[in-house]
Write a protein that holds these residues in place. Sequence first.
Motif, PDB file in Angstrom:
ATOM      1  N   HIS A 172      19.376 -32.648  -1.200  1.00 35.81           N
ATOM      2  CA  HIS A 172      17.980 -32.795  -0.811  1.00 35.81           C
ATOM      3  C   HIS A 172      17.183 -31.545  -1.194  1.00 35.81           C
ATOM      4  CE1 HIS A 172      14.581 -34.321   1.472  1.00 35.81           C
ATOM      5  NE2 HIS A 172      14.495 -33.145   2.095  1.00 35.81           N
ATOM      6  N   GLN A 173      17.778 -30.382  -0.973  1.00 35.40           N
ATOM      7  CA  GLN A 173      17.097 -29.126  -1.324  1.00 35.40           C
ATOM      8  C   GLN A 173      16.950 -28.995  -2.839  1.00 35.40           C
ATOM      9  OE1 GLN A 173      15.759 -26.915   0.918  1.00 35.40           O
ATOM     10  NE2 GLN A 173      14.846 -25.991  -0.932  1.00 35.40           N
ATOM     11  N   LEU A 178      13.748 -29.216  -7.698  1.00 39.29           N
ATOM     12  CA  LEU A 178      13.556 -29.827  -9.006  1.00 39.29           C
ATOM     13  C   LEU A 178      12.168 -30.466  -9.119  1.00 39.29           C
ATOM     14  CD1 LEU A 178      14.854 -30.488 -11.734  1.00 39.29           C
ATOM     15  CD2 LEU A 178      15.787 -32.571 -10.718  1.00 39.29           C
ATOM     16  N   ASN A 179      11.745 -31.129  -8.074  1.00 34.79           N
ATOM     17  CA  ASN A 179      10.401 -31.728  -8.081  1.00 34.79           C
ATOM     18  C   ASN A 179       9.315 -30.650  -8.208  1.00 34.79           C
ATOM     19  OD1 ASN A 179      11.544 -34.241  -7.793  1.00 34.79           O
ATOM     20  ND2 ASN A 179      11.271 -34.299  -5.562  1.00 34.79           N
ATOM     21  N   ILE A 208      14.785 -25.979 -14.864  1.00 32.02           N
ATOM     22  CA  ILE A 208      14.861 -27.416 -14.583  1.00 32.02           C
ATOM     23  C   ILE A 208      16.201 -27.990 -15.035  1.00 32.02           C
ATOM     24  CG2 ILE A 208      13.882 -29.660 -15.240  1.00 32.02           C
ATOM     25  CD1 ILE A 208      11.133 -28.317 -15.289  1.00 32.02           C
ATOM     26  N   GLN A 209      16.636 -27.601 -16.205  1.00 29.77           N
ATOM     27  CA  GLN A 209      17.931 -28.087 -16.704  1.00 29.77           C
ATOM     28  C   GLN A 209      19.082 -27.651 -15.794  1.00 29.77           C
ATOM     29  OE1 GLN A 209      18.168 -26.666 -20.738  1.00 29.77           O
ATOM     30  NE2 GLN A 209      16.692 -28.177 -21.532  1.00 29.77           N
ATOM     31  N   GLN A 210      19.005 -26.406 -15.326  1.00 30.53           N
ATOM     32  CA  GLN A 210      20.060 -25.920 -14.419  1.00 30.53           C
ATOM     33  C   GLN A 210      20.053 -26.685 -13.098  1.00 30.53           C
ATOM     34  OE1 GLN A 210      22.406 -23.556 -15.197  1.00 30.53           O
ATOM     35  NE2 GLN A 210      23.358 -24.197 -13.256  1.00 30.53           N
ATOM     36  N   LEU A 211      18.843 -26.946 -12.577  1.00 35.13           N
ATOM     37  CA  LEU A 211      18.744 -27.699 -11.335  1.00 35.13           C
ATOM     38  C   LEU A 211      19.269 -29.137 -11.511  1.00 35.13           C
ATOM     39  CD1 LEU A 211      15.247 -26.553  -9.999  1.00 35.13           C
ATOM     40  CD2 LEU A 211      17.487 -26.065  -8.975  1.00 35.13           C
TER      41      LEU A 211
END
Length: 780
Positions: A172-173, A178-179, A208-211
């Motif tokens: 969830h975190q 990411l959002n 973003i890619q890592q997340l």
Amino acid sequence: MALWAQMTPQLQFLPTQILNELYPDTFPLDVRHYLASWIEEQRWENFDVDNMEQEPQARRLLDQMVRLLQEVAQHNPNVVERVKLQHISRNLSVFQQQPMQLVRTVRDILRKERHLLTQVGMHSNFPPFQQIPQGPPATNGTPQPAREDGKTDVDNLVLKVLEIQNCRQTLHQLQEDLNWEKQEMESIQGQNELDPQNSDQVTRQNRIQQLEYNYSVCAKKRMQLLQEAVCALELCQASLILRIKSWRWEQHRATIGVQFDDNLGPLQTWCEQLLGVNSNLRQELMLVKRDHGVVEQFHTLQESLAHVLQTLIKNSLVVDKQPPQVIKTQSKFSTTVRYLLGEKMAPGKPVLLKAQIITEAQARQGVVPNENVGELINSTAILEHNTASKNTCATFRNMSIRKIKRADRKGSESVTEEKFALLFTTELTITGCESPYSIQAISLPVVVIVHGSQEINAMATIIWDCAFSEPDRVPFIVPERVPWKQMCEALSSKFMSEVQTQRCLDRYNFHFLAQKIFDQPDITEDFSNMPVSWAQFNKVPLTCICLCALLYNIMSMCCLTDDYILTIDYWSEGLIFGFIGKQHLHVILQNKPNGTFLLRFSDSEIGGITIAYVGPSDNGGRKIQNIQPFTKKDLDSAGLGDRIRDINCITHVYPDLPKNEVFKKFFTVPSPPNPDGYLPFKLTTVVNPGDQRSTASIPPDTPMDIFGQPMSNVYGQNMNQGIFSPLPQSTPPYMPEQIPGQGPLYQSPMPQASSSEEIDMEALEGILSSICQNTNKDLN
């Protein structure tokens, strides 16, 4: 991995043939080596390899094994080993059709390894190979099921659920982060394409890619943890079901005296904890569906959790207090049924439990029968929750069998051999579950009789069933014959339980019983390995059935002044010698002086107690005499202790203890006179011959009273030996009489006069004369 660490050094000393037998081609040594830790962590012993309901659990273990072996192969730098392990992982697919065979194979390998370590003396830190935790062995040699409290397993499950919940929160975190990053990226990028020269855009894109990668990894871990938790729940619940079956089995064995802990509290806690874990896992699975949609393993896990829940709910109904196993029609009895998930039942509508009687054939079908074979009165009760004890029970307090419909009997089969059972059924809803569940429980087998004369043989049927049935039998199958040694263990256990003593039946008792049951009174060989059939055990007359009668009716058959504890003391202190044949009395008493005696159970009078003593013979020597057995009727009128006190020809109880010192606590204390004017009387026991005052003959012309007794010097020097002396080799009778003395002035009901118990005629005539005189005065 402790087992494999001890096993590895021993492999080099094992012959090739043993290694090939220990690790077959279907499960080679390489699998045992590379997956040693994982293999030893699994609970292979908790599987019932014949129970197809556990097949999904076995298949999941197979899938995990293949996956782990493939991972080991991928990380192995040795190309040869890598190819070999991949080939082995593919070969494990032979177990796909029969996953329970994998369980059997691995379980047997671990058992054999432990056995080998035991043989080489390396088991100091590891127990022998049959490492399923067991209670004490059953009398029939069958080990009782595992006894585990499950606390460690449940704790691990709770931690696993917490790990899943933490993983969900992490996801969830990550999703929120990411959002946010995507939103920021869109605001910076605008309508322009990504500029490679803009370090901020590149950094955010990498972020973003890592997340996304972390989210993907965490999502996979979440599903993996869910699969592991469901598998662990199935195994833990399998242990619980096994323990509930063990509890029922121990309750069954308690009928013949095997120790039994009837506390259901730990099992109830275990059930409630597993229900909570199941609820949490179902909730987590639904959240997975919300977050990721229907994933690959969703339906499989959902079905597994539903099946586990249904199994738990249906196995939580137990018969806490069994009905009597011999039930007479038209008589009241009680029983209690307990639901271990009672606190989790949905509130509202009361849960009504229904009882019906079923036949052995109906019990085998496992479904609620449509046909009624008996009419039960007061056959419904409500499951009520007690907030103080936290128990949820339905108590049938005044149940009764009005009539019974019996099946067609075969050959010489008796009604006392026909087994029934009580089936309890209900429908209930558990909090958090939408649909109701139909559950049922069955009692131990019962025998229904219509007359008290059938009680002994009916109890014999129950004893045979409880002593020699197998734990997971088809209802209510029992062996047709058992070894005599096994029979002895069962009879001794039952006897010790009924008499509440630590003193068991000894070899003299068993030999005596064996001579009776095998109908070979002169044989002195060892009977241990001889088979005993049910027909032999149940035949009449039979000393084993006499034993059943003694055990079942011991409070009445041996009521010593209506005090049960006296019977216990007589046996526990060695005052009753047991089941001893007359041929053994000579060996025991041959060197003892006149007056030495012992008590033993009669082999001719059911439940009777007889006295064997050393007395003088006609030629001046000594001989062993046996006093006529004291029956229930005899001991109702005068206790055994008082009768021993009265008999003058016995002085010392075997081996050489004065009788008055040994039995004084069993003597009746004289009652004070009652101020109602009646003269008190007491019963006195006199034996003929043996009392020197009672051995002389009575002249033929001695006046006799209406009961055939001399009018003067009753039981004195002139006793007619021709009337009362026993025939050769027969059992001499005892002669109780009633004479005035200290004792109760009135007994209700009044003892009936018989040839062995005479009311004092002078006292009776005096009372009648006084009544007549008073009546005449009233008439005048």
